[in-house]
Design an enzyme around this catalytic site. Sequence first.
Site, PDB file in Angstrom:
ATOM      1  N   ARG A  13       0.950  -1.111  -0.111  1.00  0.00           N
ATOM      2  CA  ARG A  13       0.011   0.134  -0.056  1.00  0.00           C
ATOM      3  C   ARG A  13       0.899   1.064  -0.103  1.00  0.00           C
ATOM      4  O   ARG A  13       1.187   1.904  -1.048  1.00  0.00           O
ATOM      5  CB  ARG A  13      -0.915  -0.010   1.430  1.00  0.00           C
ATOM      6  CG  ARG A  13      -2.009   0.884   1.342  1.00  0.00           C
ATOM      7  CD  ARG A  13      -1.886   2.431   1.532  1.00  0.00           C
ATOM      8  NE  ARG A  13      -1.379   2.528   2.876  1.00  0.00           N
ATOM      9  CZ  ARG A  13      -0.597   3.593   3.281  1.00  0.00           C
ATOM     10  NH1 ARG A  13      -0.710   4.541   2.330  1.00  0.00           N
ATOM     11  NH2 ARG A  13      -0.073   3.746   4.455  1.00  0.00           N
ATOM     12  N   ASP A  14       1.471   1.639   1.142  1.00  0.00           N
ATOM     13  CA  ASP A  14       2.336   2.850   1.083  1.00  0.00           C
ATOM     14  C   ASP A  14       3.445   2.762   0.315  1.00  0.00           C
ATOM     15  O   ASP A  14       3.724   3.660  -0.419  1.00  0.00           O
ATOM     16  CB  ASP A  14       2.779   3.093   2.664  1.00  0.00           C
ATOM     17  CG  ASP A  14       3.251   4.575   2.889  1.00  0.00           C
ATOM     18  OD1 ASP A  14       3.366   5.378   2.081  1.00  0.00           O
ATOM     19  OD2 ASP A  14       3.228   4.746   4.281  1.00  0.00           O
ATOM     20  N   HIS A 205       4.480   4.479  12.813  1.00  0.00           N
ATOM     21  CA  HIS A 205       4.760   4.455  11.232  1.00  0.00           C
ATOM     22  C   HIS A 205       5.899   5.435  10.776  1.00  0.00           C
ATOM     23  O   HIS A 205       5.606   6.645  11.066  1.00  0.00           O
ATOM     24  CB  HIS A 205       3.434   4.998  10.719  1.00  0.00           C
ATOM     25  CG  HIS A 205       3.364   4.840   9.188  1.00  0.00           C
ATOM     26  ND1 HIS A 205       2.869   3.795   8.438  1.00  0.00           N
ATOM     27  CD2 HIS A 205       3.846   5.753   8.184  1.00  0.00           C
ATOM     28  CE1 HIS A 205       3.218   3.954   7.122  1.00  0.00           C
ATOM     29  NE2 HIS A 205       3.468   5.373   7.215  1.00  0.00           N
ATOM     30  N   HIS A 207       8.902   7.178   8.148  1.00  0.00           N
ATOM     31  CA  HIS A 207       9.455   7.293   6.949  1.00  0.00           C
ATOM     32  C   HIS A 207      10.934   7.619   7.250  1.00  0.00           C
ATOM     33  O   HIS A 207      11.266   8.458   8.100  1.00  0.00           O
ATOM     34  CB  HIS A 207       8.717   8.262   6.067  1.00  0.00           C
ATOM     35  CG  HIS A 207       7.435   7.781   5.336  1.00  0.00           C
ATOM     36  ND1 HIS A 207       7.363   7.111   4.268  1.00  0.00           N
ATOM     37  CD2 HIS A 207       6.178   7.521   5.736  1.00  0.00           C
ATOM     38  CE1 HIS A 207       6.282   6.769   3.947  1.00  0.00           C
ATOM     39  NE2 HIS A 207       5.588   6.883   4.975  1.00  0.00           N
ATOM     40  N   CYS A 238       4.053   9.281   0.295  1.00  0.00           N
ATOM     41  CA  CYS A 238       2.735   9.852  -0.027  1.00  0.00           C
ATOM     42  C   CYS A 238       2.843  10.724  -1.072  1.00  0.00           C
ATOM     43  O   CYS A 238       3.692  11.820  -1.146  1.00  0.00           O
ATOM     44  CB  CYS A 238       2.304  10.620   1.233  1.00  0.00           C
ATOM     45  SG  CYS A 238       0.626  11.278   1.167  1.00  0.00           S
ATOM     46  N   ASN A 247       9.286   4.265   3.437  1.00  0.00           N
ATOM     47  CA  ASN A 247       9.208   3.968   4.992  1.00  0.00           C
ATOM     48  C   ASN A 247      10.488   3.222   5.298  1.00  0.00           C
ATOM     49  O   ASN A 247      11.251   2.802   4.456  1.00  0.00           O
ATOM     50  CB  ASN A 247       8.047   2.508   5.080  1.00  0.00           C
ATOM     51  CG  ASN A 247       6.587   3.042   4.925  1.00  0.00           C
ATOM     52  OD1 ASN A 247       6.224   3.315   3.532  1.00  0.00           O
ATOM     53  ND2 ASN A 247       5.786   3.544   5.793  1.00  0.00           N
TER      54      ASN A 247
HETATM   55  N1  COA Z   1     -13.114   5.698  -3.320  1.00  0.00           N
HETATM   56  C1  COA Z   1     -13.423   5.875  -4.700  1.00  0.00           C
HETATM   57  N2  COA Z   1     -13.793   6.945  -5.128  1.00  0.00           N
HETATM   58  C2  COA Z   1     -14.172   8.066  -4.000  1.00  0.00           C
HETATM   59  C3  COA Z   1     -14.035   7.653  -2.821  1.00  0.00           C
HETATM   60  C4  COA Z   1     -13.339   6.476  -2.411  1.00  0.00           C
HETATM   61  N3  COA Z   1     -13.225   6.312  -1.127  1.00  0.00           N
HETATM   62  N4  COA Z   1     -14.355   8.796  -2.054  1.00  0.00           N
HETATM   63  C5  COA Z   1     -14.839   9.500  -3.019  1.00  0.00           C
HETATM   64  N5  COA Z   1     -14.812   9.264  -4.173  1.00  0.00           N
HETATM   65  C6  COA Z   1     -15.034   9.823  -5.572  1.00  0.00           C
HETATM   66  C7  COA Z   1     -16.460  10.243  -5.751  1.00  0.00           C
HETATM   67  O1  COA Z   1     -17.143   9.143  -6.005  1.00  0.00           O
HETATM   68  C8  COA Z   1     -16.409  11.366  -6.382  1.00  0.00           C
HETATM   69  O2  COA Z   1     -16.360  10.985  -7.776  1.00  0.00           O
HETATM   70  P1  COA Z   1     -16.900  12.050  -9.064  1.00  0.00           P
HETATM   71  O3  COA Z   1     -15.776  13.098  -9.183  1.00  0.00           O
HETATM   72  O4  COA Z   1     -16.413  10.721 -10.330  1.00  0.00           O
HETATM   73  O5  COA Z   1     -18.191  12.096  -8.803  1.00  0.00           O
HETATM   74  C9  COA Z   1     -14.854  12.215  -6.128  1.00  0.00           C
HETATM   75  O6  COA Z   1     -14.329  10.778  -5.574  1.00  0.00           O
HETATM   76  C10 COA Z   1     -15.211  13.189  -5.084  1.00  0.00           C
HETATM   77  O7  COA Z   1     -15.961  12.860  -3.989  1.00  0.00           O
HETATM   78  P2  COA Z   1     -15.893  13.486  -2.390  1.00  0.00           P
HETATM   79  O8  COA Z   1     -16.802  12.814  -1.605  1.00  0.00           O
HETATM   80  O9  COA Z   1     -16.119  14.808  -2.854  1.00  0.00           O
HETATM   81  O10 COA Z   1     -14.309  13.142  -1.972  1.00  0.00           O
HETATM   82  P3  COA Z   1     -13.164  14.143  -2.075  1.00  0.00           P
HETATM   83  O11 COA Z   1     -12.916  14.759  -3.305  1.00  0.00           O
HETATM   84  O12 COA Z   1     -13.416  15.182  -0.874  1.00  0.00           O
HETATM   85  O13 COA Z   1     -11.996  13.057  -1.734  1.00  0.00           O
HETATM   86  C11 COA Z   1     -10.896  11.487  -0.703  1.00  0.00           C
HETATM   87  C12 COA Z   1     -11.748  12.535  -0.554  1.00  0.00           C
HETATM   88  C13 COA Z   1     -10.476  11.251   0.657  1.00  0.00           C
HETATM   89  C14 COA Z   1     -11.453  10.193  -1.351  1.00  0.00           C
HETATM   90  C15 COA Z   1      -9.694  11.725  -1.513  1.00  0.00           C
HETATM   91  O14 COA Z   1      -9.132  12.893  -1.279  1.00  0.00           O
HETATM   92  C16 COA Z   1      -8.734  10.565  -1.655  1.00  0.00           C
HETATM   93  O15 COA Z   1      -8.758   9.643  -2.265  1.00  0.00           O
HETATM   94  N6  COA Z   1      -7.487  11.010  -1.200  1.00  0.00           N
HETATM   95  C17 COA Z   1      -6.283   9.939  -1.254  1.00  0.00           C
HETATM   96  C18 COA Z   1      -5.613  10.150  -0.150  1.00  0.00           C
HETATM   97  C19 COA Z   1      -4.385   9.113  -0.015  1.00  0.00           C
HETATM   98  O16 COA Z   1      -4.618   8.001  -0.475  1.00  0.00           O
HETATM   99  N7  COA Z   1      -3.385   9.598   0.442  1.00  0.00           N
HETATM  100  C20 COA Z   1      -2.113   8.539   0.696  1.00  0.00           C
HETATM  101  C21 COA Z   1      -2.439   7.550   2.020  1.00  0.00           C
HETATM  102  S1  COA Z   1      -2.855   8.483   3.443  1.00  0.00           S
HETATM  103 ZN    ZN Z   2       3.523   6.356   5.397  1.00  0.00          ZN
END
Ligand code: COA
Ligand code: ZN
Length: 300
Positions: A13-14, A205, A207, A238, A247
Amino acid sequence: MKRQIHIVEVGPRDGLQNDPANLTVDEKLEFIARLEAAGVTRMESGSFVSPKAVPKMANSPEVFAGLNRGGQTKHIALALNETGVRRAIEAKADEINFVLVASETFGRKNQGMSPQDSADMLAKCAPLVHEAGLPLSATISVAFGDPYDGDVDLGVVGNLAAQAQRTGIAELALGDTIGAATPWDVKRAIDRVRIEAPDVTLRMHFHDTRGAGLANVFAAVEAGVDVIDASCGGIGGCPFAPAATGNVATEDVIWMLHRAGYETGIDLTQMIDTARWLESVLGHGVSSALSRAGAFPKAR
Ligand code: COA
Ligand code: ZN
């Protein structure tokens, strides 16, 4: 009896979420199988986030569908919102790890949330996980420093820990997402979180961005923490943290711990072999010391 340190392998994952390589589902499954064969019993095997935000994790549902479920390994799914938690449950994750955030700007960029938003989201999602009968853990990301805002207030970390404990999490990880912590910071943070959230098991955790990774593992183990995240080869980072690096490497951590007389249940030779195999799949070198230097004494 030797003290057992439990390693949570976060490479799939990470490790892979920010790597330039695009692994196929089969390549990810082979990576996971090799880690399991090396003795890993808990592993972050994917994340259920927006595929637009983190394209490298877009195939996590297929990865979870392809997992060998007959073995010893518990597969953890990462989630940051309700959609993610529901998708992780549907994918039959063995455990869910929810990400809280300790600082504003990173929180906005990473997950569109303030620290309090992330705590509220966990409170909303925790009942779903409990109803599904799955273990729930949480990681406080950027707990030791935010790449944009700088130092993080331990009061915020403590407050998030207390709120997280009230949602019924079993375990709480303090995440040094950008490698900002020193061993002394680690000790201070652990002391604080133990006061604010005395009932949760602590996990760390780290890095190795600024070279203090193994020293921080030492500080955590000395402070009595028994659960450490690490990634094979030391890959990872990230996508929302500039200049992020990997990590702490699993083989480096377990070599150090085994030499000190701790047990991890993981075979060092197999972990080093897996890191070297990973280089061929990723198409570039990995950063761990042991994959370069080999074990000392020579692998037994
Ligand atoms: N899985 C898949 N799609 C998701 C989702 C999820 N968990 N959560 C939201 N979405 C999609 C929605 O369906 C929407 O899709 P669309 O644009 O096609 O309509 C879009 O994302 C926006 O949805 P919203 O509820 O407004 O979410 P957001 O834009 O505020 O995003 C997160 C929130 C958390 C989902 C997003 O910021 C994200 O995935 N971040 C990744 C963070 C990450 O993994 N970091 C590394 C590890 S810590
Ligand atoms: Zn990390």
